[in-house]
Enzyme design. Sequence first.
Site, mmCIF file in Angstrom:
data_model
loop_
_atom_site.group_PDB
_atom_site.id
_atom_site.type_symbol
_atom_site.label_atom_id
_atom_site.label_comp_id
_atom_site.label_asym_id
_atom_site.label_seq_id
_atom_site.Cartn_x
_atom_site.Cartn_y
_atom_site.Cartn_z
ATOM 1 N N GLY A 56 0.806 -1.012 -0.010
ATOM 2 C CA GLY A 56 0.070 -0.081 -0.049
ATOM 3 C C GLY A 56 0.742 1.163 -0.027
ATOM 4 N N CYS A 87 5.442 -5.988 1.575
ATOM 5 C CA CYS A 87 5.457 -4.686 1.718
ATOM 6 C C CYS A 87 5.220 -3.859 2.797
ATOM 7 C CB CYS A 87 5.504 -3.884 0.196
ATOM 8 S SG CYS A 87 6.165 -2.466 0.178
ATOM 9 N N TYR A 88 4.087 -3.067 2.535
ATOM 10 C CA TYR A 88 3.320 -2.380 3.562
ATOM 11 C C TYR A 88 2.601 -3.269 4.741
ATOM 12 C CZ TYR A 88 -0.309 0.901 5.795
ATOM 13 O OH TYR A 88 -1.318 1.346 6.759
ATOM 14 N N HIS A 171 7.846 -7.803 -3.619
ATOM 15 C CA HIS A 171 6.442 -7.858 -4.086
ATOM 16 C C HIS A 171 6.544 -9.535 -4.861
ATOM 17 C CE1 HIS A 171 4.160 -4.438 -3.209
ATOM 18 N NE2 HIS A 171 5.283 -3.753 -3.386
ATOM 19 N N GLU A 173 4.116 -11.078 -5.982
ATOM 20 C CA GLU A 173 3.153 -11.293 -6.695
ATOM 21 C C GLU A 173 3.357 -10.755 -8.261
ATOM 22 O OE1 GLU A 173 3.201 -9.131 -4.453
ATOM 23 O OE2 GLU A 173 2.104 -7.266 -4.717
ATOM 24 N N ASP A 230 -17.968 -12.146 -21.306
ATOM 25 C CA ASP A 230 -18.466 -12.096 -20.073
ATOM 26 C C ASP A 230 -19.844 -12.306 -20.016
ATOM 27 O OD1 ASP A 230 -15.820 -11.266 -19.593
ATOM 28 O OD2 ASP A 230 -16.152 -9.109 -19.435
ATOM 29 N N LYS A 385 -10.759 -12.432 -16.008
ATOM 30 C CA LYS A 385 -11.218 -12.702 -17.343
ATOM 31 C C LYS A 385 -10.955 -14.269 -17.879
ATOM 32 C CE LYS A 385 -12.767 -10.613 -20.978
ATOM 33 N NZ LYS A 385 -13.958 -9.577 -21.145
#
Length: 529
Positions: A56, A87-88, A171, A173, A230, A385
Amino acid sequence: MKSDQTVLILDFGSQYTQLITRRVRELGYYSVVLSGDSSLEKIQNHHPVAILFSGGPASVYESSSPQLDSDFFAYQKEKNIPVLGVCYGLQLMVHHLGGKVVGADHREYGRMKVIPQGASILPSTPFYSWMSHGDETKEIPKGFQVTAKSESGALVTIENLERKCIGLQFHPEVTHTEHGILILKNFLENTAGLKPSWKMTSVRESQVKEIKEQVGPEDHVICALSGGVDSTVAATLVHEAIGNRLHCVFVDHGMLRYEEANRVMALFEKELKLPVECIDASETFLNHLKNVEDPEQKRKIIGEQFIRTFEKFSEKLEKKLGKKIKYLVQGTLYPDVIESNPAPHAGEDKKSGHHAVTIKSHHNVGGLPKDFKFKLIEPLRDLFKDEVRLLGKELSVPESFLERHPFPGPGLAVRIMGEITADRIKVLQKADEIFIKSLHEYGLYSKIWQAFAVFLPVRSVGVQGDGRTHDHVVALRAVTSHDGMTADWYPFESSFLADVSNRICNQVNGVGRVVYDVSSKPPATIEWE
Ligand code: XMP
């Protein structure tokens, strides 16, 4: 969409929160994002088996920064729930458990070498990670140890395995971090002791059951089909649950691709067994958009007009059926939900629910009018998606639908910069058609996540024949992506670009220049508005 194994992601405002969620799902675990300052009760309701704190932009020591419920760590200790702070998230863990976080002398942004020192979930040898932070941990809480450092000796990871708390300053991710997926996998499998259990067949079953429960046995439902993946998958799922009590409508708002309405209706008729009515509302939409230039306003107007059109459709249906229509199906996806309403940032009024960084109001989330009369059925609200495409396959939706590039609800309105006029729409439709046809011709369409042309309301000088021209500019955009959250521009051969540019300038009156957009997301977005 419930699971007996929910991995909770607490969001503290990072633009990468969605990526953490995706990675966890890719590893086969159902994951849910909650705002980081959610009450303990809300957190407990999900019965999480593991919790991740996102990064964040705030500083944990600022009084206005997003904080955990004050009882969180007591609950975590009592239930012994594994926590991974990113991180944060790491700094928050330090801050709440008695350590100290301070502002660093300089921001650390980008690639950094990590040197592990007996960390339980990291590889044993040095690797490169991706960092983005301006604060650092000065003192770690009691019971924790530093398990990796940077080359300059700065703290990179900490852990307290007895307490099942691990913090990473980088990070895991993002793809720039080497072994990021492995690190998350190690946390879920080794620290949390979980086994992957989340699949598309379970999503189909649970969603059909949930829709049946939500919609009464006599209720009818309307669904707007756009011709994209979608709404088609959402409608197919609802159709499986309630059969012909589902009524679909396709709205032509006048800002569709070239011949799109005819093509989509033909596809629905031939390939899908869903009854669909086409409504031509283009005049109304374009009238409401006259002289409007602001992108957010365009989206809001289009969102509202969509709803007004659905209301008219449902009123007609109500007369025919002799009963009220209460429900509307929308193909809202998880990124739409997260991007339209991210977690709070430092300095925001948390009680008001106002969140500062709204990237765009996606028409089906941020643009709903206040007097909206339908209850929403959004069976894809928890999916990304590519997960929707998998679900579509599971539901035997024809490939011709699943392969289509995404097309935004507001259509060409967000691809015509500035005011939308009938002439501009025509120019853009023609240029876009040439581009897309060329992609098919060159066998490139399926290699690209999304491609389109953009109309730029600037005029540039050119020369055609013996005369000087002063025509508009068209930008071409083609990106690769997994989920639309991050994207890279597609590296076409220059011969392809030259051919498309020639075709557009020669065949589309009013266009004198073609440019190719070489920006990735971030920092740009896929659409231009
Ligand atoms: P951006 O431009 O945010 O786009 O990088 C990510 C994906 O979302 C689509 N998009 C929209 N879809 N309503 C939609 O239904 C919208 O308002 C909207 N804005 C962007 C975009 O086409 C891309 O696939």
